[in-house]
Design a protein around this motif. Sequence first.
Motif, PDB file in Angstrom:
ATOM      1  N   ASP A 398      45.667  80.553   2.474  1.00 46.45           N
ATOM      2  CA  ASP A 398      46.587  80.492   3.387  1.00 46.45           C
ATOM      3  C   ASP A 398      48.043  81.668   2.760  1.00 46.45           C
ATOM      4  O   ASP A 398      48.370  82.516   3.677  1.00 46.45           O
ATOM      5  CB  ASP A 398      46.956  78.546   3.147  1.00 46.45           C
ATOM      6  N   PHE A 399      48.299  81.586   1.150  1.00 47.92           N
ATOM      7  CA  PHE A 399      49.012  82.370   1.051  1.00 47.92           C
ATOM      8  C   PHE A 399      49.220  84.110   1.888  1.00 47.92           C
ATOM      9  O   PHE A 399      49.647  84.022   2.165  1.00 47.92           O
ATOM     10  CB  PHE A 399      49.208  81.957  -0.508  1.00 47.92           C
ATOM     11  N   VAL A 400      47.632  84.008   1.306  1.00 43.66           N
ATOM     12  CA  VAL A 400      47.386  85.415   1.805  1.00 43.66           C
ATOM     13  C   VAL A 400      47.345  85.866   2.784  1.00 43.66           C
ATOM     14  O   VAL A 400      48.498  86.845   3.137  1.00 43.66           O
ATOM     15  CB  VAL A 400      46.128  85.938   1.367  1.00 43.66           C
ATOM     16  N   SER A 401      47.451  84.662   3.401  1.00 40.77           N
ATOM     17  CA  SER A 401      46.977  85.125   5.153  1.00 40.77           C
ATOM     18  C   SER A 401      48.622  84.932   6.031  1.00 40.77           C
ATOM     19  O   SER A 401      48.918  86.060   6.982  1.00 40.77           O
ATOM     20  CB  SER A 401      46.756  83.520   6.276  1.00 40.77           C
ATOM     21  N   LEU A 402      49.580  84.163   4.705  1.00 44.62           N
ATOM     22  CA  LEU A 402      50.724  83.948   5.835  1.00 44.62           C
ATOM     23  C   LEU A 402      51.307  85.420   5.805  1.00 44.62           C
ATOM     24  O   LEU A 402      51.976  85.780   6.187  1.00 44.62           O
ATOM     25  CB  LEU A 402      51.894  82.730   4.678  1.00 44.62           C
ATOM     26  N   VAL A 403      51.039  85.840   4.055  1.00 49.35           N
ATOM     27  CA  VAL A 403      51.629  87.626   3.544  1.00 49.35           C
ATOM     28  C   VAL A 403      51.113  88.293   4.758  1.00 49.35           C
ATOM     29  O   VAL A 403      52.611  89.160   5.296  1.00 49.35           O
ATOM     30  CB  VAL A 403      51.598  87.517   2.442  1.00 49.35           C
ATOM     31  N   LYS A 404      49.995  88.131   5.017  1.00 47.12           N
ATOM     32  CA  LYS A 404      49.284  89.625   5.627  1.00 47.12           C
ATOM     33  C   LYS A 404      49.845  89.594   6.788  1.00 47.12           C
ATOM     34  O   LYS A 404      51.001  90.820   7.737  1.00 47.12           O
ATOM     35  CB  LYS A 404      47.932  88.980   5.792  1.00 47.12           C
ATOM     36  N   VAL A 405      50.793  88.703   7.711  1.00 46.63           N
ATOM     37  CA  VAL A 405      50.916  88.708   9.241  1.00 46.63           C
ATOM     38  C   VAL A 405      52.435  88.448   9.278  1.00 46.63           C
ATOM     39  O   VAL A 405      52.983  89.623  10.137  1.00 46.63           O
ATOM     40  CB  VAL A 405      50.966  86.236   9.974  1.00 46.63           C
ATOM     41  N   HIS A 406      52.987  88.244   7.788  1.00 45.83           N
ATOM     42  CA  HIS A 406      54.115  89.150   8.153  1.00 45.83           C
ATOM     43  C   HIS A 406      54.195  90.835   7.436  1.00 45.83           C
ATOM     44  O   HIS A 406      55.495  91.396   7.650  1.00 45.83           O
ATOM     45  CB  HIS A 406      54.801  88.880   6.627  1.00 45.83           C
ATOM     46  N   LEU A 407      53.438  91.408   6.751  1.00 43.20           N
ATOM     47  CA  LEU A 407      52.903  92.621   6.627  1.00 43.20           C
ATOM     48  C   LEU A 407      52.932  93.386   7.537  1.00 43.20           C
ATOM     49  O   LEU A 407      53.839  94.740   7.866  1.00 43.20           O
ATOM     50  CB  LEU A 407      52.492  92.908   5.512  1.00 43.20           C
ATOM     51  N   SER A 408      51.881  92.616   8.838  1.00 43.35           N
ATOM     52  CA  SER A 408      52.076  93.039   9.967  1.00 43.35           C
ATOM     53  C   SER A 408      52.487  93.418  10.937  1.00 43.35           C
ATOM     54  O   SER A 408      52.532  94.011  12.243  1.00 43.35           O
ATOM     55  CB  SER A 408      50.191  92.871  10.485  1.00 43.35           C
ATOM     56  N   ALA A 409      53.694  92.661  10.995  1.00 44.05           N
ATOM     57  CA  ALA A 409      55.102  92.642  11.861  1.00 44.05           C
ATOM     58  C   ALA A 409      56.324  93.485  12.025  1.00 44.05           C
ATOM     59  O   ALA A 409      56.607  93.976  12.669  1.00 44.05           O
ATOM     60  CB  ALA A 409      55.795  91.500  11.255  1.00 44.05           C
ATOM     61  N   GLY A 410      55.991  94.120  10.612  1.00 49.44           N
ATOM     62  CA  GLY A 410      56.585  95.578  10.893  1.00 49.44           C
ATOM     63  C   GLY A 410      57.192  95.365  10.200  1.00 49.44           C
ATOM     64  O   GLY A 410      58.175  94.909   9.115  1.00 49.44           O
ATOM     65  N   PRO A 411      58.625  96.421  10.372  1.00 52.63           N
ATOM     66  CA  PRO A 411      59.121  96.776   8.253  1.00 52.63           C
ATOM     67  C   PRO A 411      60.423  95.800   8.711  1.00 52.63           C
ATOM     68  O   PRO A 411      61.321  95.467   7.618  1.00 52.63           O
ATOM     69  CB  PRO A 411      60.498  97.986   8.634  1.00 52.63           C
ATOM     70  N   ASN A 412      61.320  95.405  10.135  1.00 53.96           N
ATOM     71  CA  ASN A 412      61.887  94.307   9.711  1.00 53.96           C
ATOM     72  C   ASN A 412      61.562  93.134   9.219  1.00 53.96           C
ATOM     73  O   ASN A 412      62.263  92.235   8.672  1.00 53.96           O
ATOM     74  CB  ASN A 412      62.172  93.647  11.156  1.00 53.96           C
ATOM     75  N   TYR A 413      60.360  92.727   8.771  1.00 49.44           N
ATOM     76  CA  TYR A 413      59.895  91.718   7.842  1.00 49.44           C
ATOM     77  C   TYR A 413      59.732  92.031   6.240  1.00 49.44           C
ATOM     78  O   TYR A 413      59.191  91.115   5.725  1.00 49.44           O
ATOM     79  CB  TYR A 413      58.822  90.875   8.617  1.00 49.44           C
ATOM     80  N   CYS A 414      60.034  93.175   6.425  1.00 48.38           N
ATOM     81  CA  CYS A 414      59.663  93.955   4.491  1.00 48.38           C
ATOM     82  C   CYS A 414      60.085  92.804   3.866  1.00 48.38           C
ATOM     83  O   CYS A 414      60.174  92.296   2.421  1.00 48.38           O
ATOM     84  CB  CYS A 414      60.087  95.064   4.421  1.00 48.38           C
TER      85      CYS A 414
END
Length: 1026
Positions: A398-414
């Motif tokens: 779940d932790f990995v999924s949460l981080v991956k979603v934000h990484l794929s959301a673009g530079p605004n969520y770095c």
Amino acid sequence: MAEEERRLAGEIARVLDECRLSHAVHPRKLKELRALRSTSAADAHPGVCFFAAFSRAVTPLFDFPRRTVSSERAVRFVSAFAARRDEKDAAVCDAFLEEFLRFLLVAAAAAHRPARFRACQIISEIIMRLPDDAEVSDELWDEVIDSMKQRVGDKVPAVRAFAVRALSRFVNDGDDSDITNLFLQILCQEQNTEVRKTIVLSLPPSNMTSEAIVGSTLDVSESVRKAAYLVLASKFPLHSLSIKHRTIILQRGLSDRSSSVRKECLKMLKDEWLAKCCSGDLIALMRFLDVETYESVGEAVMEALLKDGTIILKEYRNPRQFLASNCENTDGCTSNIQLMEAEAALYWKILCRHLQNEAEAKGNDAATTTGTEAAIYASEASDKNDLLDEILPPTVSDFVSLVKVHLSAGPNYCFTSRQLLLFGAMLDYSDVANRKVASEFVNELLLRPLEYEVDDDGNKIVIGDGINLGGDREWARAILELAKKVHASVGEFEAVVTNVIKELAQPCRERTADFMQWMHCLALTGLLLENIPSLWSLQGKAIEPSELLHSLLLPGAKHSHIDVQRVATRCLSLFGILERRPTGELVLQLRRSLIDGATSVRIMASKSLIDLLTWHGPQEVDKAIGIDIKQPNNEKEGFISINSSNLRDDESIGLLDLLYNGLNSDDSGEVGDAADDESVQSILGEGFAKMILLSENYPSISTCLSPLILHKLINLYFSDETKELQRLKQCLSIFFEHYPALSSTHKRCISTAFIPTMRSLWPGVYGKSGGPAITVSKMRKRAVLAAHFMLQMMQISLFSNGRKEDELSSGNLSSSVQTSDDFDSGEEGIAIRIAVEVAGCPEKKTSAGKSYVLALCRIAASINFRPSEQHAIKCMRGLLNGMITSVTRDKELIKEVNLMAARLRSLDEHPDERLSEDQSAALFGKLGLEGSLNIDTSTVIPPTPAPQSGRTATTRRRRVRRREVSSSDDDARSVPLVPMTPSQTSVRSHRTSKTAAMSKITNKTVVESSDDEDGESDVTSDEFSE
């Protein structure tokens, strides 16, 4: 009428005396005094008799200078009576107020200090107590305002404070913005703490005053800083301040050294900003602070509120709730994970870290105690861990999924992704399945390419600094923390990272990689080299040290792209520090990068070479490339001059000489692309400053070089060419403050560097070019400023022996002071060096040389000798003759030198004794001065220039005769400078009197004749008379 006035004055005085005893009787006495005024108003002259009696009764108060409790009660009663307006007798009250204010204005302009003080105090009290409907003429208010503006400049601080308080009632008027301007003008000049505090409390809220109030949070006084936060809390809502001001206010307040200021800042943060402006919503408060830009401020706010217990933990949605999905299809649940705001991510990161630290602390307390206390601590630790488990994601997946979603959301969520990535360090990886999932995720992060943008020409532009993994140092640290947590076994972290580096380096070896791939591979290599203890950690791994150096780092430093060269140069520095002895190829490449590289590459190469120099020593670095410079006793005595055009071909130049030459290069001050205005000159200056500041830590660097380096650093500090290098200026200012305080050896270096620094800064002497008159004058003033700056450095007490130094310089003239030979580390050494320089200056006869000698003599005359330095005192007394003969044209300077001679004679315990030749040679040898001078303690009186004669011409024959008379009477001119004791001067023979008179006449004749022969004037000697 006079009797009535005296009766009323007695009644009023009785009332005032009773009011001095207690505040409780003030309401009753106000009614009594109003009744007296009403009775007086019914007479033929309404209010006139009462005011005369009242002014007579209060006059003694203006003669009382002290602020006692009784006098303050009387002042408050008088002010309350004058400001109280009775509706029944409104006209009488207004008339009395105007008369009394005019009376006070006269007292405010008095020469008597207590009168001005009491007048301003009562005026301020009346103005602060007056109701808004008070009837006072505009002309009177104008007079009051003008009078108080004058009192703001009063020499008495209490008068200034009450004048500011009186004017504070008028600052909000639109027509009186000049009062605000006056407050802002005097705030930066005011020396008194109470006056500054009163000004800060009186400033109105506006864009014009916000800068001054925020600046007051750095005031040296605790009360002023506390008042600034009080004003910010009461007058400036959160939304009225800029983001920069909000963060500055919190950063300074929460880290203030005073606990009362920190409490005031925290009170403002909780009661005003959080409770009122944000309705208690902490996430909304974080939005006002722009935590993506000012992350450290957001963390400080969170930690302060957590420590205070203000934060309620279950107010907001935790990360586990963001994982909740409303979809029925399990395969699509990951896509429905809600994105988290930056403020919420920072909030939960700080909160989880706080809970983890609290749990660890309670667990340690439970382990170190026994019985019931240990059980309580263990229970509290368990509660903290349970709460932490409720917040963190339930599984590693779940932790990995949460981080991956934000990484794929673009530079605004770095930013959010980085905050969530730090949650990984709080999870448990003891399970093999969890560790496998986390290991795959870490591998993906390490292989994640750098982000870039494409410009209009189709060129790729790296996003970030281009040095660290992901383009951000904080992102690289987050990945490192997670990787070390997942791969915690010995050597596992190195093995995983080297495998990734080998995979990324394959296209680089095959020369098929673009510059983005090169930078990615080198950034990961730098992360590895920064976090291993030695190169032995890489033995037996996927890529070994030798392969890493020759297949990746050296080719990267020779790459055609500048950014790749810069990252590779940094990696070469890290690699060289981890080596036991630096590799020759590595050192040669760094030298070439410093000489031939672009500005950003040269900056990085200068950092790298400074690091290698301080880590391995100059001899080891030079030996790596075949340079073995043999010096007696392994001591390098100086730097060699280098021709910049031969740097590329001459590899026999030592590293110290190469770096020292970098301080002189014309293009060394060119600023690179970095945001902190770095340049080669600033980097090298900072490195050399560290070397000589901590010289004991670098024994391989010769101490003989310290004066030369210090001389160069002082030149850089006072040079106009480096005025734009703010980083260098700031670094050197801190360096000069601490360098002389660490050891007496450093003070000897300052003394040794004094004369070379003056020679290099003074125009027109020792080959230094001059220029226009304005430029020459500016250069001379800068040289004198540098000289006084070095003297101030010599006056700084040592950290370890400060008390001893203070005792030696306390000026104790008793004969019990022990003689010491520590003059070479004190101001005495500088004075002797100046005297020798004046005596041996080869350019005395030029205008530049004359001004140079005059400036040196003025500096020497301002130096105070310690009574313990008897040898230095005798030496200086003997050298004063040469100084006196060099300054015969400057009357004021002659007086200063005479005063110095008198001081030295009074300090000399045996004024009639002279230094032996052996003592003189030892003294000069200790100072490193060559040659020998004639030291004669029988100081002569310099010839005083005679006033010009009214006659227009004098024959040549007459001049020669006068010169012969003066030369034949040299013995008569040798009169002691210091006056005799009273017992010796009380009786003098007529012959002695006649000899002294003839000597004065002869001296005047000599100076008159020399003035006629020498037509040159002493250029700019008046510039340094201050």
